[in-house]
Design a protein around this motif. Structure first.
Motif, PDB file in Angstrom:
ATOM      1  N   ILE A 191      38.476  32.725  42.118  1.00 17.31           N
ATOM      2  CA  ILE A 191      37.321  33.480  42.604  1.00 17.31           C
ATOM      3  C   ILE A 191      37.446  34.927  42.143  1.00 17.31           C
ATOM      4  N   PHE A 192      36.311  35.512  41.723  1.00 15.56           N
ATOM      5  CA  PHE A 192      36.244  36.924  41.361  1.00 15.56           C
ATOM      6  C   PHE A 192      35.073  37.577  42.094  1.00 15.56           C
ATOM      7  N   PRO A 193      35.125  38.901  42.276  1.00 17.00           N
ATOM      8  CA  PRO A 193      33.947  39.598  42.794  1.00 17.00           C
ATOM      9  C   PRO A 193      32.816  39.525  41.766  1.00 17.00           C
ATOM     10  N   ALA A 194      31.590  39.410  42.256  1.00 17.60           N
ATOM     11  CA  ALA A 194      30.432  39.374  41.361  1.00 17.60           C
ATOM     12  C   ALA A 194      30.397  40.636  40.513  1.00 17.60           C
ATOM     13  N   GLY A 195      30.067  40.467  39.235  1.00 17.93           N
ATOM     14  CA  GLY A 195      29.986  41.603  38.339  1.00 17.93           C
ATOM     15  C   GLY A 195      31.306  42.023  37.737  1.00 17.93           C
TER      16      GLY A 195
ATOM     17  N   GLY B 175      41.720  38.633  41.323  1.00 15.53           N
ATOM     18  CA  GLY B 175      41.328  37.248  41.124  1.00 15.53           C
ATOM     19  C   GLY B 175      42.019  36.425  42.187  1.00 15.53           C
ATOM     20  N   ALA B 176      41.311  35.518  42.831  1.00 17.39           N
ATOM     21  CA  ALA B 176      41.860  34.721  43.919  1.00 17.39           C
ATOM     22  C   ALA B 176      42.104  33.290  43.435  1.00 17.39           C
ATOM     23  N   VAL B 177      43.372  32.930  43.274  1.00 22.49           N
ATOM     24  CA  VAL B 177      43.766  31.619  42.770  1.00 22.49           C
ATOM     25  C   VAL B 177      43.792  30.626  43.932  1.00 22.49           C
ATOM     26  N   ILE B 178      43.147  29.478  43.741  1.00 20.34           N
ATOM     27  CA  ILE B 178      43.003  28.503  44.823  1.00 20.34           C
ATOM     28  C   ILE B 178      43.827  27.259  44.530  1.00 20.34           C
ATOM     29  N   THR B 179      44.661  26.876  45.479  1.00 22.16           N
ATOM     30  CA  THR B 179      45.420  25.637  45.405  1.00 22.16           C
ATOM     31  C   THR B 179      45.391  24.970  46.783  1.00 22.16           C
TER      32      THR B 179
ATOM     33  N   VAL C 193      45.337  38.315  43.558  1.00 20.85           N
ATOM     34  CA  VAL C 193      46.286  39.042  42.730  1.00 20.85           C
ATOM     35  C   VAL C 193      45.621  40.305  42.200  1.00 20.85           C
ATOM     36  N   SER C 194      46.246  41.451  42.448  1.00 22.53           N
ATOM     37  CA  SER C 194      45.671  42.719  41.995  1.00 22.53           C
ATOM     38  C   SER C 194      46.791  43.747  41.881  1.00 22.53           C
ATOM     39  N   THR C 195      46.452  45.019  41.993  1.00 26.65           N
ATOM     40  CA  THR C 195      47.433  46.096  41.983  1.00 26.65           C
ATOM     41  C   THR C 195      47.301  46.915  43.261  1.00 26.65           C
ATOM     42  N   MET C 196      48.360  47.606  43.647  1.00 26.47           N
ATOM     43  CA  MET C 196      48.375  48.322  44.914  1.00 26.47           C
ATOM     44  C   MET C 196      47.259  49.358  45.058  1.00 26.47           C
ATOM     45  N   PRO C 197      46.828  50.050  43.980  1.00 27.49           N
ATOM     46  CA  PRO C 197      45.707  50.978  44.158  1.00 27.49           C
ATOM     47  C   PRO C 197      44.428  50.305  44.638  1.00 27.49           C
TER      48      PRO C 197
ATOM     49  N   GLU D 169      38.611  26.549  33.551  1.00 30.98           N
ATOM     50  CA  GLU D 169      38.404  27.968  33.247  1.00 30.98           C
ATOM     51  C   GLU D 169      39.397  28.844  34.001  1.00 30.98           C
ATOM     52  N   ALA D 170      39.761  28.427  35.217  1.00 32.00           N
ATOM     53  CA  ALA D 170      40.758  29.184  35.982  1.00 32.00           C
ATOM     54  C   ALA D 170      42.107  29.155  35.269  1.00 32.00           C
ATOM     55  N   LYS D 171      42.486  27.996  34.760  1.00 34.16           N
ATOM     56  CA  LYS D 171      43.760  27.890  34.052  1.00 34.16           C
ATOM     57  C   LYS D 171      43.746  28.715  32.771  1.00 34.16           C
ATOM     58  N   GLN D 172      42.596  28.778  32.130  1.00 31.76           N
ATOM     59  CA  GLN D 172      42.484  29.609  30.929  1.00 31.76           C
ATOM     60  C   GLN D 172      42.720  31.078  31.271  1.00 31.76           C
ATOM     61  N   VAL D 173      42.119  31.533  32.385  1.00 34.68           N
ATOM     62  CA  VAL D 173      42.317  32.908  32.832  1.00 34.68           C
ATOM     63  C   VAL D 173      43.788  33.168  33.137  1.00 34.68           C
ATOM     64  N   LEU D 174      44.429  32.229  33.829  1.00 41.15           N
ATOM     65  CA  LEU D 174      45.824  32.418  34.211  1.00 41.15           C
ATOM     66  C   LEU D 174      46.743  32.455  32.994  1.00 41.15           C
ATOM     67  N   LYS D 175      46.403  31.697  31.981  1.00 42.14           N
ATOM     68  CA  LYS D 175      47.168  31.769  30.729  1.00 42.14           C
ATOM     69  C   LYS D 175      46.991  33.139  30.074  1.00 42.14           C
ATOM     70  N   GLU D 176      45.761  33.678  30.139  1.00 44.06           N
ATOM     71  CA  GLU D 176      45.521  35.014  29.594  1.00 44.06           C
ATOM     72  C   GLU D 176      46.340  36.061  30.343  1.00 44.06           C
ATOM     73  N   TRP D 177      46.627  35.800  31.617  1.00 42.20           N
ATOM     74  CA  TRP D 177      47.439  36.708  32.419  1.00 42.20           C
ATOM     75  C   TRP D 177      48.931  36.495  32.199  1.00 42.20           C
ATOM     76  N   GLY D 178      49.293  35.581  31.306  1.00 41.17           N
ATOM     77  CA  GLY D 178      50.694  35.423  30.954  1.00 41.17           C
ATOM     78  C   GLY D 178      51.432  34.327  31.685  1.00 41.17           C
ATOM     79  N   ASN D 179      50.728  33.422  32.369  1.00 37.05           N
ATOM     80  CA  ASN D 179      51.382  32.328  33.075  1.00 37.05           C
ATOM     81  C   ASN D 179      51.584  31.133  32.155  1.00 37.05           C
ATOM     82  N   PRO D 180      52.769  30.541  32.129  1.00 35.06           N
ATOM     83  CA  PRO D 180      52.994  29.340  31.314  1.00 35.06           C
ATOM     84  C   PRO D 180      52.251  28.145  31.891  1.00 35.06           C
ATOM     85  N   PRO D 181      51.883  27.169  31.058  1.00 33.46           N
ATOM     86  CA  PRO D 181      51.102  26.017  31.519  1.00 33.46           C
ATOM     87  C   PRO D 181      51.735  25.272  32.686  1.00 33.46           C
ATOM     88  N   GLU D 182      53.074  25.156  32.686  1.00 33.45           N
ATOM     89  CA  GLU D 182      53.722  24.382  33.750  1.00 33.45           C
ATOM     90  C   GLU D 182      53.621  25.056  35.111  1.00 33.45           C
TER      91      GLU D 182
END
Length: 317
Positions: free
Chosen positions: A89-93, A102-106, A201-205, A67-80
């Motif tokens: 990880i996301f905040p609840a709600g 979103g906090a990507v874990i490796t 990963v987020s935005t400066m605001p 599911e994390a990889k699916q989200v990352l693809k939606e954000w425009g990341n190529p599979p490789e």
């Protein structure tokens, strides 16, 4: 379902936004399907590979690798670029279509990383070195059809906690001509056999909120007994060929790592990684805003519960 709402202000109606196109409606339906199918895990989540437990409670939730990889693809990341992702990880709600992080874990099984150099590196020099290579790097990106990236500077300079053995830093990145800068907030937790990476990963605001949540996550991540940093056995366990400063250099990009002669880091991060590809996050979230026109009113943060036993109950919108 209604796709626009009217708001009253001092008795005067505010004009409704334009109705979405058929293509946008189809995209909304598709994304709703993704959100409804997600299995959100709360409380304690164990990652068997790195021997780590995430103590998330009910404040955050975890999505597994697929599911994390699916989200990352939606954000425009190529599979490789997303091989080896253990989850996100996301905040609840909140979901991946909200103005949130979103906090990507490796995990890198690099061996034991010494922290003796944590307070000796000139981290501002690292920034200047990356900036000095930007024109060359962006020219290559332009030829490949990608937008330019400008490292504005530290959103939070690197700091190392010697008691709990974690490292935090944050970068302000300008991606193309986007109005909002991208925020990459990096957390590295050192263990006996390697380093767990939690890349928010987020935005400066969102900096203030992300800073508070990153500090909480740092306390929520623990290596299991026997795999913690203090369990290292000199002369027996593998040692990484770089220290904490090398982790920061690698996080800033290969140019910085090469500049400082960190060849082991270059080999470890030779493949294009999340750290730069996810710099497009601001552009992606801007696209969501354009398509959904205040998407919170179209895709609520409380989606239908999955069948997972530790799914958070639905809440009133």
């Amino acid at each position: 379902m209604a796709v626009a709402i009217s708001l009253a202000c001092a008795g005067a109606a505010v004009a409704q936004p334009a109705a979405p196109t058929d293509a946008q409606k189809a995209e909304i339906t598709r994304l709703r399907g993704i959100l409804a199918a997600q299995h959100r895990q709360f409380d304690d989540v164990r990652l068997a590979g790195p021997d780590v437990t995430l103590h998330l409670g009910r404040r955050f939730y975890f999505l597994g690798p697929d599911e994390a990889k699916q989200v990352l693809k939606e954000w425009g990341n190529p599979p490789e670029a997303i091989d080896g992702v253990l989850g996100i990880i996301f905040p609840a709600g909140k979901t991946f279509v909200n103005d949130t992080w979103g906090a990507v874990i490796t995990f890198k099984p690099s061996g034991f990383v010494t922290d003796k150099d944590a307070d000796k590196a000139d981290y501002d020099k690292f920034i200047r070195d990356v900036q000095s290579h930007e024109d060359e790097d962006n020219e290559a990106r332009k030829k490949s059809g990608f937008a330019s990236i400008h490292l504005v500077g530290w959103a939070q300079p690197p700091s190392y906690d010697r008691t709990h053995h974690f490292l935090i830093w944050a970068r302000d990145l300008k991606f193309g001509g986007e109005a909002d800068d991208t925020l990459n907030y990096d957390l590295r937790v050192l263990g006996r056999r390697g380093v767990l990476s939690v890349n928010l990963v987020s935005t400066m605001p969102q900096l203030a909120a992300v800073r508070a949540d990153a500090s909480q996550l740092a306390a929520d991540v623990t290596f299991d007994p026997g795999s913690a940093y203090g369990d290292f056995r000199a002369g027996t366990d593998k040692k990484a060929e770089y220290g904490v400063a090398g982790l920061v250099a690698a996080g800033l990009g290969l140019a910085a790592a090469q500049k400082f002669g960190l060849l082991a880091v270059i080999l470890l991060f030779a493949k294009k990684g999340l750290v730069l590809i996810l710099a497009g996050f601001a552009a992606v979230t801007a696209w969501f805003r354009r398509v959904f026109n205040r998407r919170k009113t179209i895709i609520p943060s409380t989606e239908p519960a999955s069948t997972a036993t530790n799914e958070e109950p639905d809440e009133a919108a």
